[in-house]
Design a protein around this motif. Sequence first.
Motif, PDB file in Angstrom:
ATOM      1  N   ILE A   1     -35.044 -23.054   7.584  1.00 53.57           N
ATOM      2  CA  ILE A   1     -33.640 -22.673   7.482  1.00 53.57           C
ATOM      3  C   ILE A   1     -33.212 -21.789   8.647  1.00 53.57           C
ATOM      4  CG2 ILE A   1     -33.688 -22.833   4.969  1.00 53.57           C
ATOM      5  CD1 ILE A   1     -33.626 -19.678   5.010  1.00 53.57           C
TER       6      ILE A   1
ATOM      7  N   GLY B   1     -33.512 -29.439   6.443  1.00 54.70           N
ATOM      8  CA  GLY B   1     -34.032 -28.327   7.197  1.00 54.70           C
ATOM      9  C   GLY B   1     -34.628 -28.751   8.530  1.00 54.70           C
TER      10      GLY B   1
ATOM     11  N   PRO C   1     -28.360 -25.883   5.244  1.00 52.37           N
ATOM     12  CA  PRO C   1     -29.397 -26.824   4.824  1.00 52.37           C
ATOM     13  C   PRO C   1     -29.532 -26.777   3.306  1.00 52.37           C
ATOM     14  CG  PRO C   1     -30.158 -25.514   6.687  1.00 52.37           C
ATOM     15  CD  PRO C   1     -28.870 -24.898   6.239  1.00 52.37           C
TER      16      PRO C   1
END
Length: 468
Positions: free
Chosen positions: A48, A71, A436
């Motif tokens: 992230i 991600g 994400p």
Amino acid sequence: MNEILKTSHTYDADALWRKDKDHFIHPFTDFSVFHEQGCDLITDSEGIHVADAHGNRFIDGIAGLWCVNVGHGRTEIAQAMAEQATRMAYFSTFNNLSNAPAAELAAKLAELAPAHLNHVFYSCGGSAANDATIRLVHYYFNRLGKPNKKRILSRRNAYHGTTYLAASLTGIESNNWDFDTLDHLVTHLSEANCYRCPQGMSESKYCDHLVKELEDIIERIGADNIAAFIAEPIMGAGGVLMAPEGYHKRMQAVCRAHDILYIADEVVTGFGRLGHFFASEAVFDTQPDIINVAKGLSSGYAPLGATLISDELYAVLGTPQRKGGVLSTGFTYSGHPVSCAAALKNIEIMQREAICDNVRKLGPYLETQLKTLAHHETVGDVRGSHFMLCIENVADKTTKDLLPVEARVGDRVAFEAQQRGLIVRPVGHLNIVSPPLIWDRGVVDRVVAILDESLAATTATLKRDGYL
């Protein structure tokens, strides 16, 4: 000071900044500041987080640009791409040629999409998908002997891309300043904006008002001259605008009654952002004739767009129009095998890790926590759904008046957040959060704390500079 993300690369940050400023024409560049400030160079990523050329680490609050849904740094996707590139990086999909990843992905998309959408036309991104869709729609009606059905209905503040026709569909006025648009092909309706609906109008009456506007425009232009209505289930770059309850279903019903195709632009809402691979049917109870996707389709690991077409339309598109005739539209990179391999692995990860489930579970918590920021003097509205949210900054909460453009309030909030280790997107007076899809509660709490501090700091600088 931001945390440092350990990387295996070193950069001459100043030299890289200069090369970028001197040679790279960025999309949506603000030239009033670019020539002096240049850009912050993001060079590394993991999970992230992203890092700049100096190694400073930030929480990615915008998933790259609505798209890195699983991600950053997923080695599985990188390996799938590398394996496909080694085996066969590219070959034409024109005429009687194809490739395995494109075929597999088309079947997978048909499996995930609403049951009637079984046919896939590939492009290289969202703008191209929307552009190609309109060309196919016009072709469809020409084949049916209805050549006058050309007009496309879109909405003010909609965003559908920046290629010539897609930019014409886009209803954000500032996007097209000094650019030409194909106005003879597009009519813009009002956006569905519950925060700024007419004063004193209930949500249900507002929905009636918007549906009546569609009916009136159809009557004025003539249904025989209108090919399609295109809409984002939730408007993205136009401000994460939420329509009133039942809006999309009712708008589709009006279109169906007048032989007008209903196109859902799910470039942002697709692939998990609202907790489902496709939001149109699962969230908004509509069955579009066409759904366009990109961004989260490959989680941004490779450029890819797709237009999903109904069986009914394909029955016409898939019939030879004349002896020697072919469906003469497409792209060199339609169904690019490496991009399709990335998308297949992306979908596999999403299903295996139940990422849509995470969005459905965590999304309401993210919404609730962000709404706590409404106590700030400048926060007029916090809106959106699940992992697609927006803060609207105002000068006065009662009147909803905006701050002057020169106050650059969205930029101020984004700057303060970045100083504290978070990247959010400024769009004029707005700040967008579209992370994400792998955040957890701890990350949400950290992000909200950063935004709380950032909004307080922004209010202080606005007062210092005489804007409040």
